[in-house]
Write a protein that holds these residues in place. Structure first.
Motif, PDB file in Angstrom:
ATOM      1  N   GLY A 314       0.910  -1.451  -0.025  1.00 14.51           N
ATOM      2  CA  GLY A 314       0.379   0.298  -0.096  1.00 14.51           C
ATOM      3  C   GLY A 314       0.412   1.085  -0.355  1.00 14.51           C
ATOM      4  O   GLY A 314       1.783   1.459  -0.856  1.00 14.51           O
ATOM      5  N   SER A 315       0.190   2.654   0.599  1.00 13.00           N
ATOM      6  CA  SER A 315       1.019   3.957   0.692  1.00 13.00           C
ATOM      7  C   SER A 315       1.716   3.236   1.425  1.00 13.00           C
ATOM      8  O   SER A 315       2.405   3.041   2.590  1.00 13.00           O
ATOM      9  CB  SER A 315      -0.345   4.872   0.967  1.00 13.00           C
ATOM     10  N   LEU A 316       2.873   4.301   1.555  1.00  7.19           N
ATOM     11  CA  LEU A 316       3.790   4.517   3.478  1.00  7.19           C
ATOM     12  C   LEU A 316       2.998   5.212   3.734  1.00  7.19           C
ATOM     13  O   LEU A 316       3.441   4.350   5.369  1.00  7.19           O
ATOM     14  CB  LEU A 316       4.333   5.761   2.673  1.00  7.19           C
ATOM     15  N   ALA A 317       1.425   5.531   3.970  1.00  4.43           N
ATOM     16  CA  ALA A 317       0.928   6.083   4.998  1.00  4.43           C
ATOM     17  C   ALA A 317       1.010   4.974   5.600  1.00  4.43           C
ATOM     18  O   ALA A 317       0.278   4.229   6.846  1.00  4.43           O
ATOM     19  CB  ALA A 317      -0.051   7.237   5.018  1.00  4.43           C
ATOM     20  N   GLU A 318       0.032   3.765   4.669  1.00  3.05           N
ATOM     21  CA  GLU A 318      -0.861   2.539   5.637  1.00  3.05           C
ATOM     22  C   GLU A 318       0.846   1.811   6.065  1.00  3.05           C
ATOM     23  O   GLU A 318      -0.093   0.980   6.848  1.00  3.05           O
ATOM     24  CB  GLU A 318      -1.548   2.056   4.213  1.00  3.05           C
ATOM     25  N   PHE A 319       1.298   1.553   5.140  1.00  3.56           N
ATOM     26  CA  PHE A 319       2.817   0.787   5.766  1.00  3.56           C
ATOM     27  C   PHE A 319       2.995   1.688   6.945  1.00  3.56           C
ATOM     28  O   PHE A 319       3.353   0.995   8.283  1.00  3.56           O
ATOM     29  CB  PHE A 319       4.083   1.143   4.802  1.00  3.56           C
ATOM     30  N   GLY A 320       2.918   3.287   7.255  1.00  2.36           N
ATOM     31  CA  GLY A 320       3.651   3.606   8.487  1.00  2.36           C
ATOM     32  C   GLY A 320       2.685   3.592  10.020  1.00  2.36           C
ATOM     33  O   GLY A 320       2.745   2.347  10.487  1.00  2.36           O
ATOM     34  N   ASP A 321       0.925   2.799   9.386  1.00  2.00           N
ATOM     35  CA  ASP A 321      -0.749   2.884  10.543  1.00  2.00           C
ATOM     36  C   ASP A 321      -0.225   1.758  10.921  1.00  2.00           C
ATOM     37  O   ASP A 321      -0.710   1.396  11.512  1.00  2.00           O
ATOM     38  CB  ASP A 321      -1.713   3.131   9.608  1.00  2.00           C
ATOM     39  N   PHE A 322       0.151   0.424   9.590  1.00  2.00           N
ATOM     40  CA  PHE A 322       0.452  -1.110   9.646  1.00  2.00           C
ATOM     41  C   PHE A 322       1.791  -1.109  11.355  1.00  2.00           C
ATOM     42  O   PHE A 322       1.804  -0.846  12.359  1.00  2.00           O
ATOM     43  CB  PHE A 322       0.461  -1.319   9.290  1.00  2.00           C
ATOM     44  N   LEU A 323       2.543  -0.048  11.329  1.00  3.42           N
ATOM     45  CA  LEU A 323       4.213  -0.537  12.190  1.00  3.42           C
ATOM     46  C   LEU A 323       3.260   0.537  13.229  1.00  3.42           C
ATOM     47  O   LEU A 323       3.495   0.054  14.410  1.00  3.42           O
ATOM     48  CB  LEU A 323       4.813   0.059  11.841  1.00  3.42           C
ATOM     49  N   GLU A 324       2.962   1.541  13.480  1.00  3.17           N
ATOM     50  CA  GLU A 324       2.317   2.010  14.574  1.00  3.17           C
ATOM     51  C   GLU A 324       1.675   0.886  15.068  1.00  3.17           C
ATOM     52  O   GLU A 324       1.101   1.485  16.609  1.00  3.17           O
ATOM     53  CB  GLU A 324       1.602   3.219  13.778  1.00  3.17           C
ATOM     54  N   ARG A 325       0.288   0.699  14.034  1.00  4.06           N
ATOM     55  CA  ARG A 325      -0.522  -0.418  15.486  1.00  4.06           C
ATOM     56  C   ARG A 325      -0.150  -1.112  16.282  1.00  4.06           C
ATOM     57  O   ARG A 325      -0.139  -1.475  17.447  1.00  4.06           O
ATOM     58  CB  ARG A 325      -1.439  -0.599  14.620  1.00  4.06           C
ATOM     59  N   ALA A 326       0.860  -2.009  15.083  1.00  8.66           N
ATOM     60  CA  ALA A 326       2.091  -2.870  15.732  1.00  8.66           C
ATOM     61  C   ALA A 326       2.844  -2.694  17.381  1.00  8.66           C
ATOM     62  O   ALA A 326       2.873  -2.831  18.336  1.00  8.66           O
ATOM     63  CB  ALA A 326       2.855  -3.737  15.045  1.00  8.66           C
ATOM     64  N   ASP A 327       3.202  -0.858  17.182  1.00 11.23           N
ATOM     65  CA  ASP A 327       4.039  -0.634  18.378  1.00 11.23           C
ATOM     66  C   ASP A 327       2.746  -0.735  19.651  1.00 11.23           C
ATOM     67  O   ASP A 327       3.695  -0.669  20.240  1.00 11.23           O
ATOM     68  CB  ASP A 327       4.826   0.805  17.463  1.00 11.23           C
ATOM     69  N   ALA A 328       1.948  -0.408  19.121  1.00 11.59           N
ATOM     70  CA  ALA A 328       0.916   0.748  20.088  1.00 11.59           C
ATOM     71  C   ALA A 328       0.630  -0.561  20.719  1.00 11.59           C
ATOM     72  O   ALA A 328       0.580  -0.663  22.253  1.00 11.59           O
ATOM     73  CB  ALA A 328      -0.049   1.471  19.608  1.00 11.59           C
ATOM     74  N   LEU A 329       0.120  -1.819  20.470  1.00  9.71           N
ATOM     75  CA  LEU A 329       0.057  -3.077  20.627  1.00  9.71           C
ATOM     76  C   LEU A 329       0.826  -3.331  21.237  1.00  9.71           C
ATOM     77  O   LEU A 329       0.814  -4.546  22.388  1.00  9.71           O
ATOM     78  CB  LEU A 329      -0.686  -4.116  19.701  1.00  9.71           C
ATOM     79  N   ARG A 330       2.291  -3.270  20.954  1.00 14.27           N
ATOM     80  CA  ARG A 330       3.238  -4.552  21.983  1.00 14.27           C
ATOM     81  C   ARG A 330       3.573  -3.009  23.163  1.00 14.27           C
ATOM     82  O   ARG A 330       3.872  -4.016  24.664  1.00 14.27           O
ATOM     83  CB  ARG A 330       4.570  -3.673  21.775  1.00 14.27           C
ATOM     84  N   LYS A 331       3.784  -1.823  23.254  1.00 14.91           N
ATOM     85  CA  LYS A 331       3.735  -0.807  24.407  1.00 14.91           C
ATOM     86  C   LYS A 331       2.274  -1.349  25.277  1.00 14.91           C
ATOM     87  O   LYS A 331       2.476  -1.448  27.033  1.00 14.91           O
ATOM     88  CB  LYS A 331       3.952   0.852  24.395  1.00 14.91           C
ATOM     89  N   GLN A 332       1.621  -1.326  24.779  1.00 15.61           N
ATOM     90  CA  GLN A 332       0.391  -2.235  25.324  1.00 15.61           C
ATOM     91  C   GLN A 332       0.889  -3.495  26.841  1.00 15.61           C
ATOM     92  O   GLN A 332       0.052  -3.368  28.070  1.00 15.61           O
ATOM     93  CB  GLN A 332      -1.060  -2.545  25.310  1.00 15.61           C
ATOM     94  N   GLU A 333       1.078  -4.460  25.516  1.00 12.79           N
ATOM     95  CA  GLU A 333       1.252  -5.573  26.231  1.00 12.79           C
ATOM     96  C   GLU A 333       2.690  -5.386  27.520  1.00 12.79           C
ATOM     97  O   GLU A 333       2.944  -5.994  28.552  1.00 12.79           O
ATOM     98  CB  GLU A 333       1.767  -6.503  25.260  1.00 12.79           C
ATOM     99  N   GLU A 334       3.499  -4.219  27.640  1.00  7.46           N
ATOM    100  CA  GLU A 334       4.946  -4.508  27.244  1.00  7.46           C
ATOM    101  C   GLU A 334       4.081  -3.805  29.108  1.00  7.46           C
ATOM    102  O   GLU A 334       4.524  -4.135  30.391  1.00  7.46           O
ATOM    103  CB  GLU A 334       6.037  -3.395  26.935  1.00  7.46           C
ATOM    104  N   LYS A 335       3.035  -3.000  29.260  1.00  2.00           N
ATOM    105  CA  LYS A 335       2.933  -1.893  30.484  1.00  2.00           C
ATOM    106  C   LYS A 335       1.731  -3.206  31.431  1.00  2.00           C
ATOM    107  O   LYS A 335       2.147  -2.928  32.128  1.00  2.00           O
ATOM    108  CB  LYS A 335       1.343  -1.222  29.933  1.00  2.00           C
ATOM    109  N   LYS A 336       0.993  -3.904  30.671  1.00  2.00           N
ATOM    110  CA  LYS A 336       0.667  -5.110  31.413  1.00  2.00           C
ATOM    111  C   LYS A 336       2.119  -5.844  32.110  1.00  2.00           C
ATOM    112  O   LYS A 336       1.570  -6.228  33.316  1.00  2.00           O
ATOM    113  CB  LYS A 336      -0.146  -5.868  30.241  1.00  2.00           C
ATOM    114  N   ILE A 337       3.252  -6.897  31.268  1.00  2.00           N
ATOM    115  CA  ILE A 337       4.198  -6.481  32.105  1.00  2.00           C
ATOM    116  C   ILE A 337       4.299  -6.672  33.143  1.00  2.00           C
ATOM    117  O   ILE A 337       4.735  -7.051  33.941  1.00  2.00           O
ATOM    118  CB  ILE A 337       5.190  -7.632  30.801  1.00  2.00           C
TER     119      ILE A 337
END
Length: 454
Positions: A314-337
């Motif tokens: 997709g576009s650069l923006a879509e690619f960035g959104d994908f990685l941003e969502r992955a980062d956000a999910l990771r940070k949520q899990e890190e907070k829970k840990i």
């Protein structure tokens, strides 16, 4: 010395803090028939003076002055080596005393081209050193047996992991024309070397014992720098050129693509938060152009890897959104840990490298996991580093009210759904799916702060 069994290469540039411990660990090897080649890339911080002091203590030490760059320094040392086998110790790491005696015996017994082994990872020094083991493979049938990589793709499937953990027969390297790329700096030159040695090896071996001690808290490591992360693309481009020149591209293109996609994930995850914005367009451009030019089928990719590639279409923006969502999910899990306290029971889903990290983190917090659960039936009813391993069904039956840490890099969401189906609520489940980020963001900072999540 006429009968040199192993030539140990230590390439170094401005690492005065760690170099003595590294070199002394080679000097103290129980295998005495070795030479120690210290390849200095032009140090100006006092490292060279330390090398000269050590040379006075051991006649097996040779100091070789070289231009800077891991690839150039490694190749320079390899050309000078007189031993039957090549060993490697990076300047901020160290070796256990019996490493080369044990490994040389195995290499000779099975007439090996390449030997790998499990490792120990550590941070700190002296009285404040934290150690934990790392297995190069989760496949127990890969260990301690003669492997024939031309018939068994699992050896190539190990990836770059721990290429310095064993031995390489020098005549094999020469016959197959295997060396490191002499690109600038100290970043990722092991990529082509690892791929080609694992691809060409006819007889290989993976030892389950661990001898090599790998430092994870060196602030001067290749990560955290977007310019260095971008060099990974260069190394993979050079590897592709070599495969094409040797008429091996069609045979190995899909496993090459899996290595490269894993490299993309690793580089992006490990670059600093400030560097992500700078690296993102480089990352996107490279992955998109690579997919368009080579039309990979993705037959070797995991679901997570395929999702990354699809976002790159997709576009650069879509690619960035994908990685941003992955980062956000990771940070949520890190907070829970981090919020896992000392009350109640905790069960770790995954008896492997990530599981050991999670267990070590709990122990630092004064809490011991109750058990491991795992989907691999052969692990059931056994002990994994002192804790029982149960089937998921039996684990949930015994510990219905426990918190569950999923420790798996590829199948975290599926394992969460599995726990849900067994009656475990979402709020009782934490996903830990990235080994390097768990170390960088949770374990080492917690350890360095003396047990504080603040």
């Amino acid at each position: 010395m006429d009968d040199i069994k192993v030539s140990v290469l230590v390439y170094v540039l401005n690492d005065k803090v760690h170099i003595e411990k590294c070199v002394r660990s080679v000097m103290q090897q129980t295998l005495k028939e070795l030479e120690i080649l210290l390849i200095d890339g032009g140090s100006t911080d006092g490292t060279l003076e330390k090398l000269e002091q050590l040379q006075k203590e051991d006649s097996r030490i040779k100091i070789i002055r070289s231009g800077a760059g891991v690839g150039l320094q490694f190749n320079t040392g390899c050309k000078a080596a007189a031993g039957k086998y090549i060993g490697i110790c990076e300047s901020d790491d160290y070796l256990l005393p019996d490493m080369y005696e044990r490994q040389y015996a195995v290499a000779e017994q099975f007439e090996l081209d390449v030997l790998r082994a499990n490792i120990n990872r550590f941070c700190g020094d002296g009285d404040r050193q934290y150690d934990f083991p790392f297995a190069v493979s989760a496949d127990r049938t890969l260990y301690d047996t003669l492997l024939y990589p031309q018939e068994d793709a699992r050896f190539l499937g190990l990836g770059v992991n721990c290429f310095w953990s064993g031995l390489y027969r020098k005549e094999f390297l020469l016959a197959k024309d295997i060396s490191m790329n002499e690109t600038k700096g100290a970043s990722y030159q092991d990529t082509s070397f690892s791929f080609l040695t694992q691809m060409y090896a006819e007889r290989a071996y993976v030892m389950s014992d661990a001898f090599y001690c790998y430092r994870i808290d060196n602030p001067n490591s290749s990560v955290n720098n977007p310019q260095k992360a971008a060099l990974l693309n260069t190394e993979y481009r050079l590897l592709k050129e070599k495969l094409k020149q040797r008429n091996l591209w069609e045979k190995y293109r899909e496993i090459y693509w899996k290595w490269r996609v894993n490299g993309y994930f690793w580089a992006y995850d490990n670059v600093s938060e400030e560097g992500k914005a700078e690296y993102l367009p480089v990352f996107y451009k490279d992955i998109r152009e690579e997919m368009e030019s080579e039309l990979y089928l993705g037959t070797e990719l995991s679901g997570k890897e395929r999702a990354l590639c699809e976002s790159g279409r997709g576009s650069l923006a879509e690619f960035g959104d994908f990685l941003e969502r992955a980062d956000a999910l990771r940070k949520q899990e890190e907070k829970k840990i981090r919020e896992i306290g000392t009350d109640g029971q905790t069960v770790i889903f995954g008896a492997g490298n990530l599981g050991l990290l999670a267990s070590g983190y709990l122990e630092q917090k004064g809490k011991k996991a109750a058990a491991y659960i795992d989907n691999a039936a052969w692990k059931w009813d056994s002990l994994f580093y002192g804790l029982p391993v149960l089937s998921p069904e039996e684990g949930v039956c015994q510990y219905p009210d426990a918190a569950y840490i999923i420790a798996n890099a590829a199948h975290g969401q599926e394992m969460k759904e599995q726990l849900n189906s067994l009656g475990i609520r979402d709020d009782k489940v934490v996903i830990c799916d990235n080994y390097d980020l768990f170390i960088a963001h949770i374990l080492v900072p917690y350890w360095k702060k003396g047990g504080s999540n603040d």
